[in-house]
Design a protein around this motif. Structure first.
Motif, PDB file in Angstrom:
ATOM      1  N   GLY A 151      58.070  52.622  44.777  1.00 47.06           N
ATOM      2  CA  GLY A 151      58.084  53.402  45.896  1.00 47.06           C
ATOM      3  C   GLY A 151      57.889  52.604  47.089  1.00 47.06           C
ATOM      4  N   MET A 152      56.914  51.779  47.028  1.00 47.27           N
ATOM      5  CA  MET A 152      56.465  50.884  47.985  1.00 47.27           C
ATOM      6  C   MET A 152      57.522  49.865  48.643  1.00 47.27           C
ATOM      7  N   CYS A 153      58.597  49.467  47.729  1.00 43.22           N
ATOM      8  CA  CYS A 153      59.586  48.470  48.132  1.00 43.22           C
ATOM      9  C   CYS A 153      60.179  48.924  49.423  1.00 43.22           C
ATOM     10  N   THR A 157      58.471  58.594  43.189  1.00 45.78           N
ATOM     11  CA  THR A 157      57.549  57.519  43.072  1.00 45.78           C
ATOM     12  C   THR A 157      56.296  57.960  44.100  1.00 45.78           C
ATOM     13  N   GLN A 158      56.389  58.761  45.070  1.00 47.34           N
ATOM     14  CA  GLN A 158      55.165  59.206  45.549  1.00 47.34           C
ATOM     15  C   GLN A 158      53.994  60.000  44.724  1.00 47.34           C
ATOM     16  N   ASN A 159      54.589  60.512  43.683  1.00 47.43           N
ATOM     17  CA  ASN A 159      53.669  61.189  42.683  1.00 47.43           C
ATOM     18  C   ASN A 159      52.534  60.250  42.052  1.00 47.43           C
ATOM     19  N   PHE A 160      52.862  59.131  42.331  1.00 49.93           N
ATOM     20  CA  PHE A 160      52.074  57.872  41.425  1.00 49.93           C
ATOM     21  C   PHE A 160      51.227  57.098  42.536  1.00 49.93           C
ATOM     22  N   GLN A 161      51.408  57.564  43.782  1.00 51.90           N
ATOM     23  CA  GLN A 161      50.609  56.665  44.953  1.00 51.90           C
ATOM     24  C   GLN A 161      49.010  56.845  44.691  1.00 51.90           C
ATOM     25  N   TRP A 162      48.596  57.784  44.299  1.00 53.48           N
ATOM     26  CA  TRP A 162      47.240  57.581  43.775  1.00 53.48           C
ATOM     27  C   TRP A 162      46.622  56.710  43.193  1.00 53.48           C
ATOM     28  N   ALA A 219      52.526  60.696  52.756  1.00 51.61           N
ATOM     29  CA  ALA A 219      51.159  61.259  52.348  1.00 51.61           C
ATOM     30  C   ALA A 219      50.418  61.605  53.615  1.00 51.61           C
ATOM     31  N   HIS A 220      50.886  61.671  54.695  1.00 54.12           N
ATOM     32  CA  HIS A 220      50.417  62.251  55.989  1.00 54.12           C
ATOM     33  C   HIS A 220      48.968  61.233  56.471  1.00 54.12           C
ATOM     34  N   ILE A 221      49.310  59.731  56.202  1.00 55.93           N
ATOM     35  CA  ILE A 221      48.325  58.911  56.436  1.00 55.93           C
ATOM     36  C   ILE A 221      48.872  58.063  57.770  1.00 55.93           C
TER      37      ILE A 221
END
Length: 739
Positions: free
Chosen positions: A216-218, A230-235, A320-322
């Protein structure tokens, strides 16, 4: 112009969509140009269709340089499939008379329209329920006389529902954490075989989550459902929004010479889009987009006429609102929090155990190995934490070197990179040197690696998941993580380069684990080969998403859905496997019965002497100095962690221990962990000579000799003489290790 067009667009979309969410709404928050030098652009575009009150609300701000009579062509794309095309002539439509002719100038519209019930009845109900709706409305405006295309804009439609759910993130994080905790508890109870399996599977599961996050970061344009999944695993990469932490990150950046971004506070005046798959664009437009991406100095977002497109790591942070300038600091602080929480939990568990033993609430032989050697265990756990956070910090630190949010954050990135690479590199070299010394002295790498409790608890995190002969495989794994992280962090300006690199990297790992099969047993090998295969398949999908093949839009749309389905199913299977194995490890009386002994005979070297069942066992443990105050962690050691990496210093304690062992030959003569280099007595009084080398496929020493009597006093004297000559007490066996 745009109110009528927006109404037509949304109604046509609803009529043609086979897909969309639970709160009945279809909306679009960005109007994006789809051609170079478009004569119309929108700096703000918010349109929402609410069927409950049959209203179409819109707020549009833009600039148009179009004048004269024009024609408009509408096209609805659903998952890359052209579901509808319609031509509109404003001069022939009563609702569009204001566009005949069009006038150049600023455009500022904010209004609501009522939708008639007959139009509402044509909208399929499923259009409001499917998550991450992949639908786009494209509007092309052409001159009615010359047929020249003057403008092209497109609006992404959404129904407000997504597979990106906090519940998914929490469940995956909790189960992965439970696996690591269960392995630690099981190890403390002496079930080392079970602990090794649970820890290996939990670490592999965590690695799979991090691989999903890295995809997801690519900087590859992703279908909406892939970006959401893929955003589900950014933790797992530390990308977690916490209010006070964002304020701290902003303060730190300003204090160290940086300038924070304010994109999240500009959403009411700026059109911000996360990069998605662009379908159906002509070759000239695609080429122009690539050139703009390559020449973009920021390399992580494109700004054009108050329109901002985020991709890669910035896309992840925005979702992620960052704030984009807070992403590195957020991940860095969460890694530090992870380290501190782990230290506090280990120390607290140590004192809780001691308190329960003193209060008589817990048996004194419970977690005795942890209680006596808890500092060594803690050091090993810290190494494991560094290993877990290594992918996260490699990506974020390398990315920070390209962003340079502030001088202070650049210093943190460099210091963290150098420190973590140095620690893991040094630890890997220690394991290799210890294993090589063990092979030289005992013809078996497992002997020293598993017979010394301090070395096992400190360095075991690097090799216990592998079979003894593959102790070195941690080096390729670390190299794989480092190279992969470098491409993700440093190549944010070109998603195609990242996609090709990830494909080659994942292929190399899949070939390596499939051919070498380095893990401890067949099940663990199968577990990790399956993960490598899924990651390789995902890399193939990402290469397609990068549009290097110029495939039809429907192919990309369908592959996005398939990507989500097989990864969701695979993640569920892995979670259930880890959850079940953790439950068996904690709640069964003897979980080791579920696993066969390792073929490298590590169990013979690490068998706990604190799990005593008979009085003679207790007498033997006392003779070996494993009583209170003389535990294996506390008695003089031979310097396995020193530079010689072996049991090289002949200690008086070892010789005294050998003499004590002779006193019990008449009563208790169990075989200690025997070095495969030792000459073992045969069943008829002869001498057994072990194989001269260890090939990793069969036991290095005959398993029938473990637990058998020595036989004669003469053989015992020969054994003692060998120990004195080689300075390695075979009683230095570990009582379990933490994972």
């Amino acid at each position: 112009m745009l109110p009528s067009l927006s109404r037509v667009v949304l109604l046509a979309a609803a009529a043609a969509l086979p897909f969309a969410s639970a709160e009945r709404v279809i909306e679009s928050k960005s109007l994006n140009p789809c051609q170079a030098n478009s004569s119309f652009s929108a700096t703000l575009f918010n349109v929402a269709f609410t069927p409950n009150n049959r209203s179409l609300g819109f707020n549009i701000q833009g600039v148009s340089s179009i004048s004269g009579n024009v024609n408009a062509e509408l096209e609805l794309l659903v998952y890359g499939y052209s579901a509808m095309k319609s031509s509109l002539n404003p001069c022939d439509n009563e609702d569009l008379k204001g566009m005949c002719p069009m006038n150049a100038g600023n455009l500022n519209i904010k209004s609501n329209l009522d939708i008639t019930p007959d139009v509402m009845s044509k909208i399929p109900g499923i259009a409001y329920t499917i998550p991450d709706l992949d639908a786009t409305v494209r509007i092309k405006i052409t001159d009615s006389k010359t047929k020249e295309q003057l403008a092209c804009v497109e609006a992404e439609l959404s129904n407000g529902h997504s597979v990106d759910q906090k519940a998914v993130a929490w469940v995956t994080a909790v189960i992965a954490g439970l696996g690591l905790v269960a392995s630690a508890i099981t190890s403390g109870l002496g079930h080392t075989n079970t602990a090794a399996h649970v820890a290996a599977n939990a670490m592999s599961l965590f690695g799979y989550f991090q691989a999903q996050a890295l995809f997801g970061m690519c900087a590859v344009p992703l279908p909406p459902i892939v970006a959401a999944w893929t955003q589900n695993f950014q933790w797992s990469m530390g990308i977690i929004r916490v209010g006070f932490l964002q304020r701290m990150a902003t303060w730190y950046q300003r204090a160290t010479g940086g300038t924070p971004t304010t994109f999240l506070s500009q959403l009411s005046t700026t059109s911000i889009e996360v990069q998605k798959i662009k379908r159906g664009l002509d070759a000239t437009t695609r080429m122009l987009g690539r050139l703009l991406s390559r020449s973009n100095a920021d390399s992580t977002n494109i700004q054009h006429q108050n329109r901002i497109i985020f991709h890669g790591i910035k896309r992840v942070g925005f979702r992620a609102h960052i704030e984009t300038t807070n992403i590195f600091f957020t991940g860095y602080v969460f890694f530090l929090i992870f380290v501190l929480v782990t230290i506090v939990c280990v120390v607290a568990f140590k004192f809780i155990c001691e308190g329960l033993v003193k209060a008589g609430k817990m048996k004194s032989d419970k977690f005795v190995d942890f209680r006596n050697g808890w500092k060594t265990v803690l050091r090993g756990i810290m190494f494991r934490v560094i290993l877990i956070g290594f992918p996260q910090m490699v990506v974020l630190c390398f990315w920070e070197l390209t962003q340079r949010d502030s001088a202070g954050e650049v210093v943190l990135a460099i210091f963290t990179l150098v420190t973590m690479i140095g620690i893991l590199g040094w630890a890997s070299s220690k394991v290799i040197r210890i294993a090589q010394r063990s092979i030289t002295m005992h013809k078996n790498p497992a002997y020293i690696l598993y017979s010394d409790p301090v070395a096992l608890n400190k360095w075991g995190f690097l090799y216990v998941q592998f079979k003894a002969a593959s102790y070195y495989f941690i080096v390729p794994i670390l190299g794989y993580v480092l190279i992969k992280g470098m491409f993700v962090g440093l190549a944010q300006g070109n998603g195609t380069v990242q996609a090709v690199a990830l494909l080659l990297i994942e292929a190399g790992l899949l070939i390596g684990v499939s051919v070498l099969r380095p893990y401890m047993d067949k099940k663990t090998n199968g577990f990790n080969i399956a993960i490598a295969a899924i990651n390789f398949l995902s890399a193939i999908f990402f290469l397609v998403f990068s549009n290097v093949f110029n495939q039809p839009g429907i192919v990309t749309g369908v592959m996005g859905v398939i990507f989500f389905i097989y990864n969701a199913a695979f993640a569920l299977i892995l979670l259930l496997m880890v959850l079940v194995s953790s439950g068996f490890a904690v709640f069964t009386k003897n979980p080791d019965t579920r696993y066969q002994p390792m073929r490298d005979d590590r169990g013979s070297f690490i068998k706990s002497q604190t799990q005593l069942t008979t009085e003679l066992d207790a007498l033997g443990a006392t003779a070996r100095g494993e009583g209170k105050g003389t535990h294996a962690y506390n008695k003089p050691r031979s310097g396995i962690d020193d530079d010689d990496d072996s049991f090289s210093s002949a200690s008086v304690a070892d010789r005294q221990l050998a003499a004590k062992e002779g006193a019990f030959t008449e009563h208790y003569q169990p075989n200690p962990p025997r070095s495969p280099a030792d000459a073992a007595p045969g069943p008829n009084g002869g001498v057994y000579s072990p194989p001269p080398s260890y090939n990793g496929r069969s036991s290095p020493a005959p398993s029938s000799n473990y637990g058998a009597p020595y036989g004669r006093a003469g053989s015992l004297r020969n054994e003692q003489a060998y120990r004195s000559a080689n300075n390695s007490s075979p009683w230095q066996r570990g009582a379990g290790y933490d994972h």
